[in-house]
Design an enzyme around this catalytic site. Structure first.
Site: not given
Length: 306
Positions: A133-135
């Site tokens: 997942l993106d940060r």
């Protein structure tokens, strides 16, 4: 010498070393392989060699001063991870990843979810990310506890046999109902390591299904189902159809972001809300949900009563 166990079988030797030698630069790990200092069953091997149960791996002594100097994951991160479990069985762990926490270290971030978990569970034989997942995206994140489970889940994800749904707040009043966005995505990695994605006929096939949940005066809450798993897929597709995600500093609208900041939004409004799938070979059915956090719910309440 390291004796390869069944749960470690099947992974490439370079990935095995990168995991085992945390803190050692990647360039040095590949130099060890290239110069024959790493041996499997007393033989030189290529970085692409896949380990087998019973293999004996010679890992030469290396200096890990970089790792020692970087310290350990912070107490705040570890506490957040301790309370983030949504589902766990002997083979799989699913967390509700907090926004702002990277899934792994690198690109200026010393520690991520996987490093934090390994610090929390030092006796765990195997912990690996199933996906990313993106940060700034929160929500459901899968971690395999066995190599065999990782292979099964990767196979499932490649076939698209999972139901992954996200909640996103987008700019404007959504027109119409359920809508599929079928736009190929091309990823470019800049010299800085930053990933930049755009819609391009030269890109990879990408499909997102947008469905309105709640429409406000100047924004819409959407449920988005991913049929493919490309980098930044939802954010780029949303921007492509001129409904950018709130709080998106890369692909979003500066004006809309400022408006949402005035409503109390301090992060990207993108949340991996649910996962449902049947694990190949085992017929194990898994279904988990991660509720929106209080900060995002507060933004929605302000929009309802605006």
């Amino acid at each position: 010498m390291v004796d390869i166990r069944e749960e470690q079988s099947g992974q490439r030797v370079d990935n095995f070393l990168l995991t085992r030698l945390k803190g050692v630069p990647r360039s040095h790990v590949y130099r060890l392989l290239r110069t024959g200092q790493v041996r499997v069953n007393m033989k030189r091997i290529k970085p692409t060699y896949r380990l087998q149960t019973g293999d004996m791996v010679r890992v030469p002594p290396v200096r890990t001063a970089q790792r020692q100097a970087s310290g350990a994951p912070g107490k705040g991160m570890l506490q957040a991870l301790e309370h983030a479990t949504l589902y766990e069985d002997p083979e799989l762990l699913i967390l509700d990843k907090p926004s702002g926490m990277a899934v792994h270290g690198g690109s200026g971030v010393s520690f991520g979810v996987i490093e934090g978990l390994r610090a929390l569970r030092p006796d765990a034989a195997y912990l690996e990310l199933v996906h990313r997942l993106d940060r700034d995206t929160s929500g459901c994140l899968m971690i395999a506890k066995k190599r065999s489970e990782l292979r099964r889940l990767h196979r499932l994800l490649r076939r698209g046999d999972s139901d992954k749904r996200y909640m996103a707040l987008v700019k404007g009043c959504w027109q119409g109902g359920r809508r599929g966005i079928d736009a190929p995505l091309f990823k470019n990695v800049l010299r800085s390591g930053e990933r930049l994605v755009r819609v391009s006929e030269n890109g990879k096939a990408s499909l997102s299904i947008f469905e309105p949940v709640e429409i406000f005066a100047d924004a819409s809450l959407m449920e988005i189902t991913l049929k493919t798993g490309r980098t930044h897929q939802i954010r780029v597709h949303a921007g492509h159809i001129e409904y950018p995600v709130a709080g998106d500093l890369k692909y979003g609208s500066d004006e809309f972001n400022r408006q949402m900041q005035q409503r109390g939004l301090k992060r990207l409004f993108l949340h991996a809300a649910s996962l449902e799938f049947v694990v190949p070979d085992t017929n194990k059915r898994v279904r988990v949900q991660a509720p929106l956090d209080k900060a995002l719910e507060t933004v929605l309440k302000k929009l309802r009563y605006a």
